[in-house]
Design a protein around this motif. Structure first.
Motif, PDB file in Angstrom:
ATOM      1  N   ASN A 103       0.786  -1.229   0.000  1.00 19.31           N
ATOM      2  CA  ASN A 103       0.000   0.000   0.000  1.00 19.31           C
ATOM      3  C   ASN A 103       0.819   1.282   0.000  1.00 19.31           C
ATOM      4  O   ASN A 103       0.421   2.283  -0.592  1.00 19.31           O
ATOM      5  CB  ASN A 103      -0.958   0.018   1.195  1.00 19.31           C
ATOM      6  N   HIS A 126      -5.967   0.776  -5.326  1.00 21.48           N
ATOM      7  CA  HIS A 126      -4.855   1.703  -5.058  1.00 21.48           C
ATOM      8  C   HIS A 126      -4.273   2.253  -6.364  1.00 21.48           C
ATOM      9  O   HIS A 126      -3.070   2.127  -6.619  1.00 21.48           O
ATOM     10  CB  HIS A 126      -3.755   1.002  -4.262  1.00 21.48           C
ATOM     11  N   SER A 129      -1.065   4.401  -6.406  1.00 15.90           N
ATOM     12  CA  SER A 129       0.218   3.779  -6.094  1.00 15.90           C
ATOM     13  C   SER A 129       0.876   3.134  -7.316  1.00 15.90           C
ATOM     14  O   SER A 129       2.002   2.657  -7.229  1.00 15.90           O
ATOM     15  CB  SER A 129       0.029   2.697  -5.019  1.00 15.90           C
TER      16      SER A 129
END
Length: 225
Positions: A103, A126, A129
């Motif tokens: 994460n 995510h 990211s």
């Protein structure tokens, strides 16, 4: 038979003006056994898939099955087995057990590639990211991005990135700082070829391909999902 693929050694790549590789060898053998002359064109992956989806090429290889892709292709039986791993700098001290351990990291992926379902789900949760790399050689580009600390991790088929690191380390010595991290991302998955659904004979060709594949190499044609 018009066939497209991309630079993805050791499975398919250009060498001395000819398209070579382990999967290319299988494709040539099977297509010739079907009674066709394989005319293979090497393109960036996004362009290769676009050409097959339009029906401007009969077949594309090598790729994994996904529901989204199945809307465009008739998939063959497996021609190879592959698995993905994370690559990072040796001094990064990165350890992971679950997807959530990623994460806080900057993760590089090859644009338009289909990875293990659990990793694709993590990407959806995510997106900030993730860095999508869409260069002509996204794997080599991403390994260099690791060296320059533009990303923390890169997901790559193990044999592909190991091949690239070994091949290019003399010209790019800093690539010796990159290593694979223990742990497979998802399960081992089959690589396949796929026939365009835009070709009216696509399903028939796929079935003929599978039949020829089993005769030439039963262990490939009968590989488990």
């Amino acid at each position: 038979m018009q066939i497209v693929t991309s630079e993805y050694p050791p499975f398919e790549y250009s060498e001395d003006g000819r398209i070579a590789g382990t999967d290319t060898k299988v494709i040539r053998q099977v297509v010739e056994a079907m009674g066709y002359e394989p005319r293979i064109e090497l393109l960036p992956w996004i362009r290769a898939e676009a050409k097959a989806r339009r029906g401007d090429a009969d077949m594309v290889y090598s790729l994994t099955h996904s529901d989204a892709r199945a809307a465009h292709y008739h998939f063959t039986d497996p021609i190879n087995q592959v698995h993905d791993m994370f690559f990072a700098l040796r001094d990064a001290n990165i350890d992971w057990q679950t997807m959530d351990d990623l994460n806080d990291l900057r993760v590089g992926i090859s644009a338009s590639y289909s990875y293990a379902p659990e990793f694709m789900e993590w990407i959806e949760r995510h997106p900030a990211s993730v860095t999508q790399v869409s260069h002509e050689q996204p794997e080599l580009t991403s390994l260099k991005m690791l060296v320059h600390r533009r990303i923390d991790l890169f997901i790559c088929e193990r044999s592909v990135c190991e091949y690239l690191l070994e091949k290019h380390v003399d010209e790019e010595p800093e690539l010796s700082r990159v290593r694979s991290i223990p742990g497979i991302v998802g399960a081992r998955r089959p690589f396949r070829a796929a026939f365009s659904r835009r070709n009216p004979e696509g399903e028939v060709l796929r079935d003929a391909f599978n039949q020829a594949l089993r005769k030439l190499n039963p262990s490939l044609g009968d590989a488990a999902e």
